[in-house]
Design an enzyme around this catalytic site. Structure first.
Site, PDB file in Angstrom:
ATOM      1  N   SER A 142       0.800  -1.228   0.000  1.00 46.87           N
ATOM      2  CA  SER A 142       0.000   0.000   0.000  1.00 46.87           C
ATOM      3  C   SER A 142       0.837   1.285   0.000  1.00 46.87           C
ATOM      4  O   SER A 142       0.439   2.260  -0.650  1.00 46.87           O
ATOM      5  CB  SER A 142      -0.995  -0.005   1.159  1.00 46.87           C
ATOM      6  OG  SER A 142      -0.348  -0.158   2.401  1.00 46.87           O
ATOM      7  N   PHE A 182      -2.982  -3.159 -22.405  1.00 46.81           N
ATOM      8  CA  PHE A 182      -4.252  -2.938 -21.719  1.00 46.81           C
ATOM      9  C   PHE A 182      -4.772  -4.188 -21.005  1.00 46.81           C
ATOM     10  O   PHE A 182      -5.813  -4.143 -20.346  1.00 46.81           O
ATOM     11  CB  PHE A 182      -5.304  -2.429 -22.705  1.00 46.81           C
ATOM     12  CG  PHE A 182      -5.100  -0.994 -23.129  1.00 46.81           C
ATOM     13  CD1 PHE A 182      -3.987  -0.279 -22.706  1.00 46.81           C
ATOM     14  CD2 PHE A 182      -6.006  -0.364 -23.960  1.00 46.81           C
ATOM     15  CE1 PHE A 182      -3.788   1.042 -23.098  1.00 46.81           C
ATOM     16  CE2 PHE A 182      -5.826   0.950 -24.354  1.00 46.81           C
ATOM     17  CZ  PHE A 182      -4.707   1.659 -23.929  1.00 46.81           C
ATOM     18  N   GLU A 217      -7.234   6.602 -24.759  1.00 53.76           N
ATOM     19  CA  GLU A 217      -6.586   6.396 -26.049  1.00 53.76           C
ATOM     20  C   GLU A 217      -7.263   7.236 -27.126  1.00 53.76           C
ATOM     21  O   GLU A 217      -8.447   7.565 -27.033  1.00 53.76           O
ATOM     22  CB  GLU A 217      -6.657   4.911 -26.434  1.00 53.76           C
ATOM     23  CG  GLU A 217      -5.910   4.560 -27.718  1.00 53.76           C
ATOM     24  CD  GLU A 217      -6.081   3.096 -28.102  1.00 53.76           C
ATOM     25  OE1 GLU A 217      -5.507   2.695 -29.139  1.00 53.76           O
ATOM     26  OE2 GLU A 217      -6.788   2.359 -27.385  1.00 53.76           O
ATOM     27  N   ARG A 272     -13.041   6.595 -33.781  1.00 55.82           N
ATOM     28  CA  ARG A 272     -14.420   6.978 -34.111  1.00 55.82           C
ATOM     29  C   ARG A 272     -14.513   8.477 -34.377  1.00 55.82           C
ATOM     30  O   ARG A 272     -15.355   8.935 -35.152  1.00 55.82           O
ATOM     31  CB  ARG A 272     -15.372   6.624 -32.971  1.00 55.82           C
ATOM     32  CG  ARG A 272     -15.531   5.137 -32.712  1.00 55.82           C
ATOM     33  CD  ARG A 272     -16.590   4.918 -31.631  1.00 55.82           C
ATOM     34  NE  ARG A 272     -17.918   5.313 -32.104  1.00 55.82           N
ATOM     35  CZ  ARG A 272     -18.975   5.470 -31.307  1.00 55.82           C
ATOM     36  NH1 ARG A 272     -18.857   5.281 -29.997  1.00 55.82           N
ATOM     37  NH2 ARG A 272     -20.145   5.797 -31.802  1.00 55.82           N
ATOM     38  N   LEU A 301       2.506   3.266  -8.349  1.00 53.46           N
ATOM     39  CA  LEU A 301       3.808   2.615  -8.424  1.00 53.46           C
ATOM     40  C   LEU A 301       3.723   1.116  -8.169  1.00 53.46           C
ATOM     41  O   LEU A 301       4.428   0.331  -8.823  1.00 53.46           O
ATOM     42  CB  LEU A 301       4.782   3.265  -7.440  1.00 53.46           C
ATOM     43  CG  LEU A 301       6.194   2.676  -7.394  1.00 53.46           C
ATOM     44  CD1 LEU A 301       6.872   2.749  -8.759  1.00 53.46           C
ATOM     45  CD2 LEU A 301       7.035   3.391  -6.332  1.00 53.46           C
ATOM     46  N   HIS A 302       2.890   0.684  -7.255  1.00 51.17           N
ATOM     47  CA  HIS A 302       2.777  -0.740  -6.963  1.00 51.17           C
ATOM     48  C   HIS A 302       2.389  -1.519  -8.221  1.00 51.17           C
ATOM     49  O   HIS A 302       3.038  -2.508  -8.590  1.00 51.17           O
ATOM     50  CB  HIS A 302       1.752  -0.979  -5.856  1.00 51.17           C
ATOM     51  CG  HIS A 302       1.303  -2.398  -5.741  1.00 51.17           C
ATOM     52  ND1 HIS A 302       2.177  -3.456  -5.541  1.00 51.17           N
ATOM     53  CD2 HIS A 302       0.058  -2.958  -5.835  1.00 51.17           C
ATOM     54  CE1 HIS A 302       1.506  -4.591  -5.496  1.00 51.17           C
ATOM     55  NE2 HIS A 302       0.218  -4.315  -5.689  1.00 51.17           N
ATOM     56  N   ARG A 344       6.645  -7.408 -17.990  1.00 53.55           N
ATOM     57  CA  ARG A 344       6.983  -6.985 -19.347  1.00 53.55           C
ATOM     58  C   ARG A 344       8.476  -6.752 -19.567  1.00 53.55           C
ATOM     59  O   ARG A 344       8.893  -6.563 -20.713  1.00 53.55           O
ATOM     60  CB  ARG A 344       6.195  -5.724 -19.700  1.00 53.55           C
ATOM     61  CG  ARG A 344       4.688  -5.935 -19.695  1.00 53.55           C
ATOM     62  CD  ARG A 344       4.258  -7.081 -20.601  1.00 53.55           C
ATOM     63  NE  ARG A 344       2.801  -7.278 -20.599  1.00 53.55           N
ATOM     64  CZ  ARG A 344       2.167  -8.161 -21.340  1.00 53.55           C
ATOM     65  NH1 ARG A 344       2.837  -8.953 -22.157  1.00 53.55           N
ATOM     66  NH2 ARG A 344       0.847  -8.287 -21.268  1.00 53.55           N
TER      67      ARG A 344
END
Length: 277
Positions: A64, A86, A95, A99, A184-185, A194
């Site tokens: 936390s 995402f 984003e 459309r 940040l967590h 990633r």
């Protein structure tokens, strides 16, 4: 804070036309410490003590306090990267909408050397390069198909087709842009996944660009993240049970001491390997 001010608005180029730009940061290492201590007094602790507290929080997964720091990025990336991005559903995102906007004629075009062959071991990934002739043919085919797709997109728009329908002919190599706000967590969780070598090379390149900013904005938290998450691992119960009989507790203690770990860190490591009771 001078370093942080210098970072705001700066960007890192990614792939052939993309970027990661840091828009805003709310909080830093001090905010993490303040949240953990539930105190807003300044100057009561040293940087060394702050680093020790952040390190304790990181290795014991007290998450936390890290949620009190937030980053906002502006990102330009191919849709094929964005759809993976995402999958991390803990951020606030906005984003470009195809459309409402006519999408630009910008596509991710990997060089022949960047084109990977399909892995024979893993259906999900590519590995190794293509033969030179095949790589050049593939590069040409990708470039031509992107040009044709965009020409069809323009033709549909000229025919009066609504933008929300005309976009269906555009491939996932098209570049799009989005704002991404993340605490940040959850940001560190994104980077853990990633930055891993299993991740697709293209999104890994973006993760490295994001990491460039994070390590500068919260250097103490980043150091602990590298130590305990990026550079660490986790063993299953079965793995521990198999390895434990092979370990000598005194030799392990000495090895940890020689590695420069503190007394408390040594005890924590021993408790993991040789639990009591």
């Amino acid at each position: 804070m001078e370093t942080l001010a210098h970072l705001l608005g700066s960007s890192q180029p990614v792939l052939d036309k993309g970027f990661v730009r840091l828009i805003d940061v709310m909080g830093d290492d001090t905010r993490i410490v303040q949240a953990a201590r539930v105190s807003y007094g300044e100057g009561t602790k040293t940087v060394r003590e702050d680093a020790a507290l952040i390190d304790y929080l990181m290795r014991h997964r007290h998450t936390s306090p890290f949620e009190m720091v937030e980053f906002t990025f502006h990102i330009k990336a191919p849709i094929l990267v964005i759809r993976q991005w995402f999958r991390h559903r803990t951020a606030s995102v906005n984003e470009i909408s195809a459309r409402y906007s006519v999408m630009k004629d910008e596509f991710f075009l990997p060089s022949p050397a960047e084109l990977r062959a399909q892995s024979n071991k893993n259906k999900q990934v590519g590995e190794g390069g293509l033969p030179e002739e095949a790589a050049h043919q593939a590069h040409t085919r990708i470039a031509e198909s992107q040009q044709r797709a965009y020409q069809e997109y323009q033709a549909l728009l000229e025919l009066g087709v609504a933008r929300e329908l005309a976009r269906e002919v555009l491939p996932v190599g098209l570049y799009s842009e989005f704002y991404w706000k993340q605490n940040l967590h959850n940001l560190l969780h994104f980077l853990r996944l990633r930055l891993d070598w299993h991740a697709q090379a293209e999104i890994r390149a973006y993760a490295e660009a994001v990491a460039h900013f994070v390590r500068q904005a919260v250097p103490l938290a980043w150091t602990s993240f590298e130590e305990h998450v990026l550079g660490g691992t986790q063993l299953s119960r079965s793995e521990l049970e198999a390895l434990r009989p092979l370990l000598d507790q005194d030799k392990v203690r000495l090895a940890l001491k020689n590695a420069g770990l503190s007394t408390s860190r040594i005890q924590e490591a021993l408790d993991k390997l040789f639990p009591q009771g």
